[in-house]
Design an enzyme around this catalytic site. Structure first.
Site, PDB file in Angstrom:
ATOM      1  N   GLU A 145      -2.749   5.789   1.328  1.00 56.86           N
ATOM      2  CA  GLU A 145      -3.879   6.526   0.749  1.00 56.86           C
ATOM      3  C   GLU A 145      -4.936   6.699   1.818  1.00 56.86           C
ATOM      4  OE1 GLU A 145      -4.495   3.645  -2.609  1.00 56.86           O
ATOM      5  OE2 GLU A 145      -6.452   3.346  -1.669  1.00 56.86           O
ATOM      6  N   ASP A 176      -3.456  -2.360  -3.598  1.00 55.55           N
ATOM      7  CA  ASP A 176      -4.210  -2.958  -2.487  1.00 55.55           C
ATOM      8  C   ASP A 176      -3.709  -4.374  -2.189  1.00 55.55           C
ATOM      9  OD1 ASP A 176      -5.584  -0.667  -3.132  1.00 55.55           O
ATOM     10  OD2 ASP A 176      -7.559  -1.510  -2.719  1.00 55.55           O
TER      11      ASP A 176
END
Ligand SMILES: *[C@@H]1O[C@H](CO)[C@@H](O)[C@H](O)[C@H]1NC(C)=O
Ligand SMILES: *[C@@H]1O[C@H](CO)[C@@H](O)[C@H](O)[C@H]1NC(C)=O
Ligand SMILES: *[C@@H]1O[C@H](CO)[C@@H](O)[C@H](O)[C@H]1NC(C)=O
Ligand SMILES: *[C@@H]1O[C@H](CO)[C@@H](O)[C@H](O)[C@H]1NC(C)=O
Ligand SMILES: *[C@@H]1O[C@H](CO)[C@@H](O)[C@H](O)[C@H]1NC(C)=O
Ligand SMILES: *[C@@H]1O[C@H](CO)[C@@H](O)[C@H](O)[C@H]1NC(C)=O
Ligand SMILES: *[C@@H]1O[C@H](CO)[C@@H](O)[C@H](O)[C@H]1NC(C)=O
Length: 923
Positions: free
Chosen positions: A543, A473
């Site tokens: 994702e 992230d």
């Protein structure tokens, strides 16, 4: 939880098991290495008055008969399960048992535990100088290691679940019996470098603490290899040849300088020894040298991902000798001749290239088992599913598993996108205000560096490696980026290094990662994917998914008891333990259920709910994969997609393409349809048809047929197109469909792609006059709300159809059985969403109670050519199923039902062998 259950857990804890017979000597000469084959595990409860005294704990005569026994590796929880009753896992995963159970166990996991092993060495100088080394591959998350009571490494050195280190234990090794003792410390995902599960599922009670990867012992002479060979390959002469460089690191363990010779053997892809390359080395005391042995390979056999070609694997192993005596040897490692590169296109999207061909990534995110158990057969079955669905890549987000996983991927032609995990210690950056990880201090960099070096060493030679993402992230800070890149380069890393899986920022050294992480993670309608917003089909989605993956009833019953099953369809907004954790945005199925009720009508029963959920899942995953495949050749191409996720760490209600028990359902067949190699797909937004060819071969001549049917069985639109050929690795927009303006409530669209008479793809959609309306400006990081829903409720008016089904065994090869199922719709109405389920069945089994019961066992893994299919009035369709039949059951049956299809079951007759059709029987 019943008190009885708790009591039985406590007694399990203290269960004593027969201790192993200490085996013969573990290693028997230079170049010989062995895995520590078994351990006894105990905590303060077991060790009693010995306390924390490492000397006393290392006493060969210490009574460890009450300690747990495991093989070469297991986390504390895995060990606990391994030493319990076989049905224990079922009990643990059922309903909310694990919650109570964790509360009960947590105190025990807040203190150190001991792993202890006893082994024999026969030390002699028959082969000249001798050295012993202990090699770890990561212990979660900190450990003190003692050999015969002497400290080898403490918890500040053996720190990090991926820190693999080699220790010189020569002076501590004993001639005869040795005791290896490892004290493991509790793992905290925010403080330690471990394998966490973020919000995917509840964490295991022990946070994965323990020896989760093998520990090895090695004997060598003075010269030793620091790791397995690394291999770089490069095409030469336009690919007619390849340069192969085999690289090894040689270490002189002694204080004297030593001369030696390194020789590497290379075997071709048929396993025949082909080349020996050698080089003399001379090393000062404690010196290290990198040796590079290169040669030219003529007519190389190139390694390709499965959908593009074969997977020829070459192999190499090396020896180093001193004075003609073997001093050390490497394991034999396999490699492939292939290149992987990546680049940013003008939109800053990453595109991968394999052997020079642009490679569209269609993949999904993999998770380890919740207790980090590694079941090779299960991983293999999951990888077979990956290929069966038409996917080409698996992403490991901080779940690097074991060498065997990479070997399977090499063999099967699956690309692996490896990398570090998000949200916890791994991303403790000063500028990360979202993660929970403690910020990095100086010693943390050393741990991360050792982790990176070890994983690079493990992966470097595997042709299946597509990339390593050093951030997920968030991107690593400049110091960590430099360190990770240096570590990878020093281990001859030659595939892309990506800064992170999102575009929040990037380190200067690597630049933009070229991947987006803009959601969704929860349900969105199919037209979402064709827009130009957020996660839609453009660029590389690292994702993203629709929260699909609802298990079918047979699987649900294995982990949810009846009263709780009702909650699933009656309480559509409550938090569920088998969803993500209660701090997560995905603890309820509210977003999904709101859509389900609005689009298909509120659920009337559990069965009704599950059928609607399968329809939602199928539609959702197909649209996502199809849109990406369709937009591969768009002006801003969809360069890749990682579905969130592939599998689940424990029985889960969402975020997986097949369930924990490997039963494939709606989400699976949606992907399988949407990711076909040659395919014809419908773009909901532009109402047009796309022709997709994901293979490297052109194909022609091909035809596309389109038909639009209303629920009364009337054709309201059709088209027939002849296209000359399908271009390789390409997608083209063909035409807009006609007749859609005549659509009143719900219509069915059928697209068929044929090559000569062969059907390459048959694809059926349910269409409504109005699409779901997306409210993009109110999007969150995990989903985009819908302000008005498509209305499928007219499907309720469909009459029940008369569907006949027959089965025939077509092939039996060992335990592998293939059968054909022929379906025919004898009605004037379409037969919608026909679901086939394969079961093994024993008529009547006598129970202990003396009563008789039917036993039905779900067949999994199972492969279907297609499933959840829709048939036109009068249409016939043949499906194929492939499965393993052990013969423990008398009958094999297919249970058939669907939206408007009465339940029936047919038998597959194994006794009759191949060749005869067996008809259906109404329930
Ligand atoms: C180790 O023990 C064996 C058998 O007891 C003996 O033959 C051998 O010499 C010993 N080795 C050393 C280095 O003492
Ligand atoms: C597991 O890690 C979490 C942080 O993610 C921590 O709060 C918890 O105390 C740890 N559990 C144990 C048993 O150490
Ligand atoms: C390994 O240990 C042996 C025995 O203590 C010692 O002689 C040798 O110098 C050590 N080598 C290294 C590289 O530490
Ligand atoms: C390495 O040594 C072993 C044991 O002597 C031998 O079997 C093997 O063939 C050798 N391999 C190489 C590459 O020299
Ligand atoms: C690509 O990234 C670079 C560096 O951040 C930036 O300057 C450029 O504007 C970006 N291009 C596009 C099309 O976003
Ligand atoms: C589910 O709904 C029923 C009826 O409204 C209610 O009695 C029950 O407590 C609810 N269960 C949960 C787990 O919320
Ligand atoms: C189907 O037939 C029924 C009865 O004839 C009619 O009411 C309905 O409008 C028709 N539906 C469509 C979609 O044509």
């Amino acid at each position: 939880m019943q008190p009885l259950f708790l009591a039985s857990l406590v007694s399990l804890w203290l269960l004593s098991l027969p201790s192993f017979v200490a085996n013969a000597q573990l290693v028997s000469g230079p170049g010989h290495s062995a895995v520590i084959p078994w351990w006894k595990i105990g905590n303060s409860l077991h060790v009693g008055n010995v306390g924390n005294d490492s000397a006393a704990l290392s006493d060969p005569d210490l009574d460890v008969s009450e300690w747990y026994s495991i093989g070469s590796k297991a986390t504390l929880m895995a060990a606990y399960l391994e030493n319990g009753a076989r049905s224990f896992e079922t009990e643990l995963f059922r309903d909310e048992n694990m919650k109570a159970y964790h509360e009960h166990l947590r105190p025990a996991f807040q203190e150190p535990w001991y792993y202890r092993s006893k082994f024999t060495l026969n030390i002699n100088n028959r082969f000249g100088a001798y050295y012993y080394q202990l090699k770890t591959h990561g212990i979660s998350s900190r450990a003190d290691i003692y050999l015969n009571g002497a400290l080898i490494a403490d918890k500040n050195v053996q720190a990090g679940a991926y820190t693999g280190l080699t220790y010189n234990i020569t002076s501590k090794a004993r001639n005869g019996t040795n005791i290896l003792l490892v004290r493991v410390y509790p793992t905290d995902y925010n403080r330690d470098f471990a394998l966490g599960f973020v919000d995917w599922n509840p964490p295991p009670a022990d946070n994965g603490t323990g020896i989760w990867r093998d520990v090895e012992l090695k004997q060598t002479g003075s010269l030793s290899f620091a790791g397995p060979p690394r291999v770089n390959t490069k095409p030469y002469f336009d690919g007619d040849a390849a340069i192969v460089d085999v690289k090894v690191e040689v270490v002189n363990l002694g204080v004297q300088s030593v001369r030696g010779e390194v020789v590497c053997f290379v075997y071709d892809h048929k396993g025949k020894e082909q080349w020996a390359v050698k080089e003399g080395v001379s090393l000062a005391g404690h010196g290290t040298r990198k040796v590079v042995l290169g040669f030219l390979l003529r007519k190389p056999a190139y390694w390709y991902p499965k959908q593009w070609g074969l997977q020829p694997l070459y192999s190499t192993s090396c020896n180093v000798t001193t004075d003609l005596h073997l001093s050390d040897t490497t394991p034999k490692v396999r490699f492939g001749i292939r290149t992987v590169t990546s680049s940013l296109n003008p939109f800053n999207d990453t595109t991968f290239f394999i052997n020079g061909e642009p490679f569209q990534v269609l993949g999904a995110g993999y998770t380890s088992d919740i207790f980090l158990r590694f079941d090779e057969e299960k991983v293999r079955a999951q990888f077979q599913y990956v290929l069966d669905m038409g996917l080409n890549t698996v992403r490991l987000e901080g779940k690097q598993e074991h060498d065997r996983l990479y070997e399977l991927a090499d063999d099967m032609g699956i690309m692996i996108m490896a990398g570090w995990e998000c949200c916890d210690k791994w991303e403790g950056w000063s500028y990360n205000n979202e993660g929970s990880g403690e910020k990095w201090k100086d010693p943390d960099y050393a741990i991360a560096n050792a982790s990176m070096r070890h994983e690079a060493e493990l992966m470097q030679h595997h042709p299946s490696i597509l990339a390593f993402l050093i951030g997920s992230d968030f991107w690593p800070d400049d110091r960590a980026t430099r360190m990770y890149v240096d570590a990878l380069k020093s281990l001859d890393w030659d595939v892309p290094i990506i800064a992170s899986a999102s575009q929040r920022g990037f380190p200067a050294l690597l630049g933009n990662g070229g991947m987006k992480m803009d959601g969704p993670y929860d349900w969105v309608p199919p037209n979402y994917w064709y827009t130009d917003q957020l996660g839609a089909a453009f660029g590389f989605g690292s994702e993203l998914g629709t929260g699909a993956g609802t298990p079918e009833l047979s699987s649900l019953k294995r982990f949810i008891s009846s009263p709780y099953l009702d909650v699933l369809w009656k309480n559509l907004t409550v938090g569920l333990y088998h969803m993500s954790t209660n701090v997560s945005s995905f603890h309820t199925r509210t977003i999904y259920n709101n859509a389900l009720s609005a689009r298909f009508g509120p659920p009337r029963s559990l069965e009704d709910y599950l059928l609607k959920a399968q329809m939602m899942d199928y539609e959702a995953t197909r649209a996502q994969f199809e849109a990406y495949a369709a937009k591969w050749s768009a002006e801003r191409p969809a360069t890749g997609l990682i579905y969130w996720m592939l599998n689940s760490a424990w029985p889960s209600l969402h975020w997986a393409l097949f369930d924990y028990y490997l039963h494939p359902a709606g989400a699976y067949f949606g992907v399988k349809t949407g990711s076909r190699s040659q395919h014809v797909a419908y773009d909901y937004l532009s109402r047009s048809v796309y022709l997709i060819n994901r293979s490297l071969a052109a194909l022609g001549p091909c035809t596309v047929d389109m038909e639009l049917l209303d629920l009364n069985g009337t054709v309201i639109g059709n088209a027939h197109t002849t296209t000359t050929q399908l271009s390789p690795n390409n997608s083209t927009r063909l035409f807009e469909i006609n007749g859609i303006e005549k659509l009143k409530d719900v219509a069915l669209l059928k697209l068929v792609l044929k090559n000569q008479a062969k059907v390459l793809s048959r694809n059926v959609y349910l269409l409504t006059p109005k699409l779901d309306t997306l409210d993009f400006k109110n999007s969150t990081w995990y989903h985009t709300p819908v302000t008005s829903y498509a209305n499928f409720t007219a499907l309720d008016t469909l009459p029940q159809v008369d569907l006949t089904a027959k089965a025939m065994v077509t092939n039996i090869q060992g335990l592998e059985t293939t059968a054909k199922i022929r379906l025919q719709n004898k009605s004037v109405s379409p037969a919608v969403f026909i679901r086939l389920n394969l079961v093994f069945f024993n008529e009547l089994v006598r129970l202990f109670s003396g009563e008789y019961e039917e036993t039905t066992v779900e067949v999994a893994p199972v492969h279907w050519s297609d499933n959840y299919v829709t048939l036109w009035p009068g249409e016939s369709l043949e499906l194929e199923t492939r499965f393993t039949y052990h013969g423990h059951y008398t009958f094999i049956r297919v249970h058939i039902d669907g939206w408007n299809v009465p339940k029936q079951r047919i038998s597959i007759d194994m006794r009759g062998g191949k060749g005869s059709w067996i008809g259906g029987q109404m329930d």
